[in-house]
Design an enzyme around this catalytic site. Structure first.
Site, mmCIF file in Angstrom:
data_model
loop_
_atom_site.group_PDB
_atom_site.id
_atom_site.type_symbol
_atom_site.label_atom_id
_atom_site.label_comp_id
_atom_site.label_asym_id
_atom_site.label_seq_id
_atom_site.Cartn_x
_atom_site.Cartn_y
_atom_site.Cartn_z
ATOM 1 N N CYS A 16 3.074 -28.252 8.689
ATOM 2 C CA CYS A 16 1.643 -27.382 7.976
ATOM 3 C C CYS A 16 1.501 -26.085 8.197
ATOM 4 O O CYS A 16 0.722 -25.057 7.820
ATOM 5 C CB CYS A 16 0.585 -27.979 8.867
ATOM 6 S SG CYS A 16 0.390 -29.893 8.998
ATOM 7 N N ASN A 50 1.263 -38.017 13.953
ATOM 8 C CA ASN A 50 1.039 -37.983 15.837
ATOM 9 C C ASN A 50 0.909 -38.799 16.381
ATOM 10 O O ASN A 50 1.318 -39.445 17.351
ATOM 11 C CB ASN A 50 0.765 -36.103 15.909
ATOM 12 C CG ASN A 50 1.962 -34.906 15.857
ATOM 13 O OD1 ASN A 50 2.586 -35.303 16.850
ATOM 14 N ND2 ASN A 50 0.744 -34.351 15.041
ATOM 15 N N ALA A 87 7.254 -35.225 12.792
ATOM 16 C CA ALA A 87 5.640 -35.769 14.192
ATOM 17 C C ALA A 87 5.694 -36.607 14.518
ATOM 18 O O ALA A 87 5.766 -37.044 15.990
ATOM 19 C CB ALA A 87 5.064 -35.382 13.074
ATOM 20 N N ARG A 131 -32.174 -33.351 8.495
ATOM 21 C CA ARG A 131 -33.633 -33.195 7.914
ATOM 22 C C ARG A 131 -33.355 -33.301 6.479
ATOM 23 O O ARG A 131 -34.444 -34.664 6.022
ATOM 24 C CB ARG A 131 -33.903 -32.267 7.778
ATOM 25 C CG ARG A 131 -34.249 -32.190 9.897
ATOM 26 C CD ARG A 131 -35.037 -31.229 10.477
ATOM 27 N NE ARG A 131 -35.947 -30.277 9.126
ATOM 28 C CZ ARG A 131 -35.606 -28.545 9.804
ATOM 29 N NH1 ARG A 131 -36.064 -28.595 10.824
ATOM 30 N NH2 ARG A 131 -37.001 -27.905 8.253
ATOM 31 N N ARG A 175 9.406 -41.321 28.328
ATOM 32 C CA ARG A 175 8.348 -41.373 28.954
ATOM 33 C C ARG A 175 8.406 -42.483 30.509
ATOM 34 O O ARG A 175 8.502 -42.685 30.976
ATOM 35 C CB ARG A 175 7.283 -40.474 28.614
ATOM 36 C CG ARG A 175 7.215 -38.788 28.293
ATOM 37 C CD ARG A 175 5.594 -38.232 28.736
ATOM 38 N NE ARG A 175 5.920 -36.939 28.235
ATOM 39 C CZ ARG A 175 5.573 -36.694 27.468
ATOM 40 N NH1 ARG A 175 4.930 -37.536 26.355
ATOM 41 N NH2 ARG A 175 5.469 -35.435 27.123
HETATM 42 C C1 LIG Z 1 2.152 -27.633 3.558
HETATM 43 C C2 LIG Z 1 1.845 -28.733 3.829
HETATM 44 C C3 LIG Z 1 0.686 -28.384 4.515
HETATM 45 C C4 LIG Z 1 0.270 -29.562 6.293
HETATM 46 N N1 LIG Z 1 -0.731 -28.442 6.189
HETATM 47 C C5 LIG Z 1 -1.574 -30.053 7.035
HETATM 48 C C6 LIG Z 1 -2.742 -29.703 8.081
HETATM 49 O O1 LIG Z 1 -3.478 -28.294 8.008
HETATM 50 N N2 LIG Z 1 -3.193 -30.521 8.661
HETATM 51 C C7 LIG Z 1 -2.507 -31.939 8.712
HETATM 52 O O2 LIG Z 1 -3.068 -32.843 9.476
HETATM 53 N N3 LIG Z 1 -1.965 -31.792 7.905
HETATM 54 C C8 LIG Z 1 -0.734 -31.157 7.460
HETATM 55 N N4 LIG Z 1 -0.208 -31.056 6.723
HETATM 56 C C9 LIG Z 1 0.932 -32.919 6.217
HETATM 57 C C10 LIG Z 1 1.694 -33.128 7.563
HETATM 58 O O3 LIG Z 1 2.571 -32.404 8.002
HETATM 59 C C11 LIG Z 1 2.540 -34.704 6.958
HETATM 60 O O4 LIG Z 1 1.957 -35.391 8.025
HETATM 61 C C12 LIG Z 1 3.483 -34.701 8.698
HETATM 62 O O5 LIG Z 1 3.838 -33.667 8.639
HETATM 63 C C13 LIG Z 1 3.537 -36.023 8.812
HETATM 64 O O6 LIG Z 1 4.633 -36.620 9.670
HETATM 65 P P1 LIG Z 1 5.660 -37.769 9.615
HETATM 66 O O7 LIG Z 1 6.025 -37.045 10.869
HETATM 67 O O8 LIG Z 1 5.294 -38.900 9.186
HETATM 68 O O9 LIG Z 1 6.628 -36.976 8.130
HETATM 69 P P2 LIG Z 1 7.498 -36.389 8.422
HETATM 70 O O10 LIG Z 1 6.811 -34.943 9.024
HETATM 71 O O11 LIG Z 1 7.318 -35.708 7.379
HETATM 72 O O12 LIG Z 1 8.628 -35.985 8.580
HETATM 73 C C14 LIG Z 1 9.203 -37.187 8.114
HETATM 74 C C15 LIG Z 1 11.314 -36.642 8.735
HETATM 75 O O13 LIG Z 1 11.483 -38.346 8.027
HETATM 76 C C16 LIG Z 1 13.345 -37.462 8.003
HETATM 77 N N5 LIG Z 1 14.135 -38.502 6.929
HETATM 78 C C17 LIG Z 1 12.684 -38.697 5.316
HETATM 79 N N6 LIG Z 1 14.048 -39.033 5.222
HETATM 80 C C18 LIG Z 1 14.959 -39.516 6.172
HETATM 81 C C19 LIG Z 1 16.177 -40.110 5.966
HETATM 82 N N7 LIG Z 1 16.494 -41.706 4.904
HETATM 83 N N8 LIG Z 1 16.992 -40.266 6.845
HETATM 84 C C20 LIG Z 1 17.367 -38.862 8.031
HETATM 85 N N9 LIG Z 1 15.912 -38.448 8.287
HETATM 86 C C21 LIG Z 1 14.735 -38.345 6.871
HETATM 87 C C22 LIG Z 1 12.577 -36.543 6.489
HETATM 88 O O14 LIG Z 1 13.961 -35.245 7.100
HETATM 89 C C23 LIG Z 1 11.238 -35.930 7.419
HETATM 90 O O15 LIG Z 1 11.960 -34.485 8.703
HETATM 91 C C24 LIG Z 1 0.782 -30.574 5.145
HETATM 92 C C25 LIG Z 1 1.637 -30.912 5.302
HETATM 93 C C26 LIG Z 1 2.450 -29.940 4.122
HETATM 94 C C27 LIG Z 1 3.602 -30.060 3.553
#
Ligand SMILES: Cc1cc2nc3c(=O)[nH]c(=O)nc-3n(C[C@H](O)[C@H](O)[C@H](O)COP(=O)(O)OP(=O)(O)OC[C@H]3O[C@@H](n4cnc5c(N)ncnc54)[C@H](O)[C@@H]3O)c2cc1C
Length: 456
Positions: free
Chosen positions: A46, A311, A12, A448, A23
């Site tokens: 999610c 995001n 994300a 209220r 972009r």
């Molecule tokens: C089961 C589940 C349900 C969820 N439901 C919701 C919801 O309903 N609503 C909501 O708002 N949020 C929800 N979330 C939370 C949401 O998915 C996360 O907050 C979001 O994905 C975070 O995005 P991010 O890019 O910060 O991290 P991530 O999505 O965790 O992405 C980080 C990426 O970095 C990669 N990475 C890590 N370390 C390294 C490295 N050293 N080298 C290369 N790659 C690496 C990982 O493989 C991963 O793909 C949910 C999460 C889970 C697990």
């Protein structure tokens, strides 16, 4: 020569940043390389519970943009199955390990975007690596769990450890897959994101679904037989299990960042400014589950690992990296989920948080219905409001109800974001027709009641 942006983490936050930067800056101006240790990019973690349950049938539906699309449509050099193992801020290089081919590559950068997400908290129990024990963090984790459901002998008894929203969603998913499910939570109620008096309704709904909820029970370990998990050991006795989901929460994934010298805040997340620039480190940006952010009501730094923030923050970082200007305003803790048809929404502070932040407040619970009482499908809706005393400013809200409850929290989130008082809220011009609300919307009924409590 083009400047070089390296992104650590291809979901994300990382891919939002990369796409926004692209972009604004063409390939001749900015080269973008993304390292992602998993198999997927821009996927919806999610959606994993709904894929596990079978509601979403195809894993690919959870992938918004594949590595191929990023490469071909956005000219982003995505390298999946590459784990960054070192960041050298002096030489401005990262070292990435090729998880399939073996070997390491050393790649220079001018600008670094750190978006490595969060890591599940792993307890110090024996046998957490036994077959049948899963965390649910990435799509690869989801694939592994789906695979286990189809492995002979097929699992029949699942234990979910931890009653946060992911534990609750996974428990429901496994019930829908036909497993007998026990959820173990050490607190007195699951779903600690709402106050215990509201979480009680979640417990009742889960029991109605057939989940065996054991609250106030502490897990002390796991047992295995022939390499497969066989039991969850608790202070209330053992629970047989052939599938265990660990849903104990997450912490920011910052080991690599901390080793490189990036500053961490009191929550353990990376410290960033409002443009998502890592505080005091030129040319380095961070966003998503690995950073801490500002809570707009308490004024405190918080770690709120949600996709909605990841995001937005990634987008902000990407706009700034691309030469524009954008800021992330902070969070107020809005979140929604559901347990079968019971919808749960919350925003702002819970009572415990309001107290810890030094607020004096009143809290009220108002019972109402989602539609006019005579209209088919009318069901109970419970709204809790927490308002500062004596100002009446809304500090927090929670809604639980059978339908049309979850997204009503957005009305309350907007009110709270704009520092409205409960008195102001009683006059809100909200939509009314019998299929959508009683003539007094549950939000107005609660406002209220809060006004009355402040006066009392
Ligand atoms: C089961 C589940 C349900 C969820 N439901 C919701 C919801 O309903 N609503 C909501 O708002 N949020 C929800 N979330 C939370 C949401 O998915 C996360 O907050 C979001 O994905 C975070 O995005 P991010 O890019 O910060 O991290 P991530 O999505 O965790 O992405 C980080 C990426 O970095 C990669 N990475 C890590 N370390 C390294 C490295 N050293 N080298 C290369 N790659 C690496 C990982 O493989 C991963 O793909 C949910 C999460 C889970 C697990």
């Amino acid at each position: 020569m083009a400047e070089r942006l390296i992104v650590v983490g291809g979901d994300a936050a990382g891919m939002s940043a990369a796409a926004q930067a692209r972009r604004r800056r063409g390939v001749d101006d900015l080269e973008i390389v993304v390292f992602e240790r998993g198999h997927f990019t821009s996927y919806s973690a999610c959606g994993i519970p709904y894929w596990i349950s079978g509601l979403v049938t195809d894993r690919e539906q959870l992938v918004a943009r594949s590595p191929k699309v990023h490469r071909e449509d956005y000219a982003i050099d995505v390298r999946i199955r590459h784990e960054v193992v070192e960041i050298d801020l002096v030489r401005r290089e990262v070292v990435a390990r090729d998880l399939d081919g073996g070997g390491e590559v050393r790649e220079p950068f001018d600008t670094l975007m750190y978006a490595a997400g969060a890591v599940p908290k792993k307890p110090a129990w024996a046998h957490t690596d036994a077959a049948g024990v899963f965390g649910v963090q990435t799509l690869d984790d989801g694939s592994a769990l789906r695979g286990w459901l189809e492995t002979e002998p097929r699992p029949r008894r699942a234990v979910v450890v931890g009653g946060g929203y992911i534990g609750v969603e996974m428990a429901e998913a496994l019930v829908r897959r036909g497993l007998s499910v026990t959820l173990v939570e050490r607190d007195e109620q699951p779903m600690s994101t709402v106050d215990p008096d509201m979480a009680r309704l979640v417990t009742e709904a889960m029991r109605g679904l057939g989940v065996d909820i054991r609250t106030g029970v502490r897990v002390t370990g796991l047992a295995e037989r022939d390499g497969r998990v066989s039991e969850v050991v608790t202070d209330d006795g053992p629970i047989p299990a052939d599938l265990v989901v660990l849903g104990l929460g997450v912490r920011p994934n910052t080991e690599l960042a901390a080793a490189a010298g990036l500053p961490l805040g009191p929550t353990g997340g990376i410290r960033v400014d409002r443009q998502m620039r890592v505080s005091g480190v030129p040319g380095v940006w961070a966003a998503g589950d690995c950073v801490e952010t500002l809570h707009k009501v308490s004024g405190m730094p918080v770690h709120v690992p949600l996709g909605t923030h990841a995001n937005k923050q990634g987008r902000v970082a990407g706009i700034n990296i691309g030469g524009g200007y954008a800021t992330f305003a902070g969070v107020i803790g809005t979140a929604v989920t559901k347990v079968c048809e019971l919808e749960v929404g919350r925003t702002g502070l819970r009572e415990r948080e309001a107290r810890a932040s030094g607020f004096e407040f009143v809290s009220v619970i108002a019972e109402s219905t989602n539609r006019a009482g005579y209209y088919p499908g009318a069901r109970q809706m419970t709204v809790k409001l927490i308002a500062e005393r004596p100002s009446g400013r809304l500090l927090g809200a929670q809604i639980i109800g059978w339908s049309e409850a979850a997204k009503r929290i957005d009305t309350l989130a907007v009110a709270l974001w704009n520092k409205m008082t409960v008195d102001d809220m009683t006059a809100l011009d909200l939509g009314y027709a019998p299929p959508y609300a009683p003539v007094w919307d549950p939000v107005l009924v609660a406002a209220r009641k809060a006004v009355d409590a402040l006066a009392g």
